[in-house]
Each structure stands twice: as structure tokens, then as C-alpha cells.
Enzyme design. Structure first.
Site, PDB file in Angstrom:
ATOM      1  N   ASP A 296       0.847  -1.209   0.000  1.00 22.24           N
ATOM      2  CA  ASP A 296       0.000   0.000   0.000  1.00 22.24           C
ATOM      3  C   ASP A 296       0.875   1.249   0.000  1.00 22.24           C
ATOM      4  O   ASP A 296       0.565   2.240  -0.675  1.00 22.24           O
ATOM      5  CB  ASP A 296      -0.895   0.050   1.250  1.00 22.24           C
TER       6      ASP A 296
HETATM    7  P1  ADP Z   1       2.742  -6.398  -0.335  1.00 20.42           P
HETATM    8  O1  ADP Z   1       2.805  -5.633   0.946  1.00 20.42           O
HETATM    9  O2  ADP Z   1       1.530  -6.093  -1.145  1.00 20.42           O
HETATM   10  O3  ADP Z   1       2.986  -7.879  -0.176  1.00 20.42           O
HETATM   11  P2  ADP Z   1       5.470  -6.291  -1.284  1.00 20.42           P
HETATM   12  O4  ADP Z   1       5.786  -7.273  -0.202  1.00 20.42           O
HETATM   13  O5  ADP Z   1       5.799  -6.676  -2.686  1.00 20.42           O
HETATM   14  O6  ADP Z   1       3.935  -5.837  -1.245  1.00 20.42           O
HETATM   15  O7  ADP Z   1       6.225  -4.924  -0.931  1.00 20.42           O
HETATM   16  C1  ADP Z   1       6.016  -3.761  -1.697  1.00 20.42           C
HETATM   17  C2  ADP Z   1       7.258  -2.916  -1.684  1.00 20.42           C
HETATM   18  O8  ADP Z   1       7.626  -2.664  -0.326  1.00 20.42           O
HETATM   19  C3  ADP Z   1       8.497  -3.531  -2.303  1.00 20.42           C
HETATM   20  O9  ADP Z   1       8.564  -3.314  -3.686  1.00 20.42           O
HETATM   21  C4  ADP Z   1       9.595  -2.773  -1.565  1.00 20.42           C
HETATM   22  O10 ADP Z   1       9.792  -1.498  -2.097  1.00 20.42           O
HETATM   23  C5  ADP Z   1       9.028  -2.592  -0.195  1.00 20.42           C
HETATM   24  N1  ADP Z   1       9.485  -3.632   0.731  1.00 20.42           N
HETATM   25  C6  ADP Z   1       8.778  -4.683   1.204  1.00 20.42           C
HETATM   26  N2  ADP Z   1       9.532  -5.424   2.034  1.00 20.42           N
HETATM   27  C7  ADP Z   1      10.738  -4.823   2.079  1.00 20.42           C
HETATM   28  C8  ADP Z   1      11.977  -5.065   2.770  1.00 20.42           C
HETATM   29  N3  ADP Z   1      12.121  -6.101   3.598  1.00 20.42           N
HETATM   30  N4  ADP Z   1      12.995  -4.191   2.577  1.00 20.42           N
HETATM   31  C9  ADP Z   1      12.877  -3.132   1.771  1.00 20.42           C
HETATM   32  N5  ADP Z   1      11.754  -2.858   1.101  1.00 20.42           N
HETATM   33  C10 ADP Z   1      10.706  -3.669   1.245  1.00 20.42           C
HETATM   34 MG    MG Z   2      -0.460  -5.589  -0.909  1.00 15.37          MG
END
Ligand code: ADP
Ligand code: MG
Ligand code: MG
Length: 341
Positions: A296
């Protein structure tokens, strides 16, 4: 160029997150999976009181697109973002009002006197979170509210729309109305896939909205669920991004962009038959507080970039930046005093 007042209008389901740490036994008690998002059935409804009474749950303003709206307003000038959805007339709605006020987010809620504000139970086990949503009043959002003169005026004045896919379970006609307004006036329509169950079980309204997506955002599990439910026979996220970008499009003045995030792995962007990858902003594991709402927050930074007219590359990078800030906070929140990109 400074964006219009309330340039960005967002629609989805305002929810209060009831978030607690749990274990396998708690997941088993309600028959839920460690890493999932579902709509509550009868057998799940006890979870909210259980989390509050027995698991020291915290109450946090949530709702995917409402988090995104707060995040976009965090970046954009004051009075840039307005958010629509349905709430009840109760203490939970009061908590949401406080949270959006702090964020400077304008909300135009449809208030339902008979229904409770929606709740999302979040059970954290290690790095996983299981979400069980009881939509309550959010499920009663309707076209009458959207088309009411005060609200529709905001729709007409907005230049960008952000719709969370979770709203497909609530009011597809409202999504269609925003989508058609965008296409007719060459405005920007951004859509989030939200959760695997949306492409799996709400295929028909999802596919009806697809021709209007200028930007479609999803994470890896949502992309895989989309592919599986749409006869795209690959698990290659790049192939899936290309397929999403290539779907038929109503407004041919804008080329569709498909964006797939995958946690710490690079974000995949497909446009015009080409793929680009963008690294995330790396962060020391010790600094991560809570990854709920990372996606989000990414969508917020990204969409704020679109509203401000930055390049695609910079919008993606701003998304990664805001996600990195958000995961250092509890719940889908952003640090104060404000940081700037
Ligand atoms: P969701 O919350 O929908 O599962 P994601 O896990 O793909 O989405 O995370 C979305 C974005 O958040 C990633 O592209 C990244 O920029 C950031 N992000 C998520 N986890 C990490 C992490 N451990 N370290 C750095 N950035 C993160
Ligand atoms: Mg999500
Ligand atoms: Mg993720």
C-alpha cells in the site's frame, strides 16, 4: 506544475486493523493460513474479540487504499487527496477519523447507522500475516453516495483515481463510474489487484474493470493468482506483467503500465512490450518493524509521483522509498516529523 486541489481521488473499504501476534494454534483455531487475506465467514467472527481480549491486539487505521491515500497525502501538497468508502457510526469510525485527520487526508465516508465499521483481524506469526476481514459498513458503499452532487463534484475535479481491488467485492458499479470518467476525459486510472482472492473469485467484475487500467499494481502472489485464473500458463512474473500490460485498453491515449512488486526483490514494470526492473531500497533487517501495508505504501509513493508528474522511473523509486519508511513503523503508517523524498 502543481497538482489541482484534490487531484487524487481514492475508493475502497475503510477498515480498522485489529493486529496481534499469534501462533499456529491461533491460526488453527480459526482455520486460517499464515500468509493470506480472506473475507470473514461465520466461523471467523469470534477472532476480533479474541485478539482484543486475549492477544493484546493493537487498533490501527487500515484498509488498503485508505493506507495508500494517507501515504500519497504524506508526500503531496496539502489538500491533494480525498478518499471514499463506507463506515459505521461507532468508536471504530472515530479512530479512523483521528488517523486520517493526523495524515491530512480528506475523507468522504458513506455513514451507515445500522452497520459496524469494517474490521480486519491481523494475526502475525513470524514474517507472515493472516488477514480476516469483516467488511461491515464498508460493504454498503453505493453508487448513490458516489453520485451525490458533493461527491461527484470531487470526482469531476480529480485528475487521478486510485481504486483498490478489494472494492470489487463491494460496489463494482462505483468502480465502473470512476473508470469511465477517467477514460472519457483522459484522466489517470490506477488499480491495485489487492489480494489473490480478487482475481480468483471476483474475475467477472475484475475483467470488466481491466480495459480501464492505466496502471495496474500487484505483488507476486496476486500476479500469480491472476495468471492462474486467466489461463496465462506461466509462473514467470515478467511474462505475467507483459500479459497484463497487453490486455485490451479503452483509452488508447495512454499506454498501460503493469507494476509487480515482490518484497525485497526488484519491482517489475511492463510497458509497450518491454520489461524493466527496479531495485527496492534496501534496509537493515533490525530496522524493520512491521511489513503490513508495504505494498500500500509503495502504491502511495508511486501514485503520488504520477500525480506530481514525475517520470515513471522516479515514481517507482518514490514508491520503494515510502515503503521503506512505512515498514519501520507499526502498521501501515508513515514517520513524523515528515521525511522528504
Ligand atoms: P505487499 O505488501 O503487497 O505484499 P510487497 O511485499 O511486494 O507488497 O512490498 C512492496 C514494496 O515494499 C516492495 O517493492 C519494496 O519497495 C518494499 N518492501 C517490502 N519489504 C521490504 C523489505 N524487507 N525491505 C525493503 N523494502 C521492502
Ligand atoms: Mg499488498
Ligand atoms: Mg509481500
Amino acid at each position: 506544475m502543481a497538482p489541482n486541489e484534490y487531484a487524487l481521488l481514492c475508493l475502497e473499504n475503510p477498515l480498522l486493523d485489529i493486529q496481534a501476534f499469534g501462533d499456529q494454534a491461533l491460526l488453527d483455531k480459526y482455520g486460517i493460513k499464515p500468509n493470506d487475506a480472506i473475507l470473514a465467514e461465520e466461523k471467523h467472527l469470534g477472532i476480533y474479540e479474541d485478539l482484543l481480549n486475549n492477544h493484546e491486539a493493537k487498533l490501527i487505521a487500515g484498509g488498503g487504499a485508505q493506507n495508500t491515500a494517507r501515504g500519497a497525502q504524506y508526500i503531496l501538497p496539502p489538500n491533494s487527496v480525498v478518499y471514499l468508502g463506507g463506515v459505521g457510526d461507532d468508536k471504530y469510525a472515530a479512530i479512523l477519523h483521528d488517523a486520517v485527520k493526523t495524515a491530512g487526508l480528506r475523507v468522504e465516508y458513506r455513514v451507515d447507522k445500522k452497520e459496524k465499521t469494517g474490521r480486519c483481524g491481523v494475526v502475525i506469526t513470524g514474517h507472515d500475516r493472516s488477514m480476516v476481514t469483516d467488511l461491515g459498513a464498508a460493504n454498503h458503499y453505493d453508487l448513490d453516495h458516489l453520485k451525490s452532487p458533493e461527491v461527484w463534484k470531487l470526482v469531476e475535479e480529480a485528475t487521478h483515481f486510485f481504486v483498490g481491488g478489494y472494492h470489487l467485492t463491494v460496489c463494482p458499479p462505483a468502480i465502473q463510474a470512476l473508470a469511465k470518467e477517467a477514460a472519457a476525459k483522459n484522466k489517470v486510472f490506477v488499480f491495485s489487484l489487492s489480494a489473490p482472492f480478487i482475481p480468483q473469485f471476483f474475475k467477472e467484475p475484475l475483467d470488466a474493470s481491466a480495459p480501464y487500467w492505466d496502471y495496474v499494481i500487484g505483488n507476486e502472489t496476486e500476479a500469480l493468482a491472476y495468471a492462474e485464473s486467466h489461463g496465462i500458463e506461466t509462473k514467470d512474473l515478467k511474462e505475467i506483467a507483459l500479459a497484463l500490460a497487453k490486455l485490451p485498453k479503452n483509452n488508447t491515449q495512454r499506454e498501460r503500465v503493469a507494476v509487480i512488486t515482490q518484497g525485497t526483490d526488484p519491482t517489475i514494470v511492463a510497458v509497450g512490450g518491454k520489461i524493466e526492473e527496479f531495485p527496492v531500497h534496501a534496509i537493515d533487517g533490525n530496522l524493520i518493524n512491521d511489513t503490513t501495508g508495504a505494498g500500500d505504501a509503495f502504491a502511495a509513493g508511486f501514485t503520488a509521483g504520477l500525480v506530481a508528474g514525475t517520470s515513471l522511473k522516479q515514481a517507482i523509486d518514490q514508491g520503494q522509498w515510502l515503503a521503506k519508511l512505512s515498514i519501520q513503523e507499526l502498521g501501515p503508517s508513515f514517520p513524523f516529523p515528515k521525511q522528504t523524498y
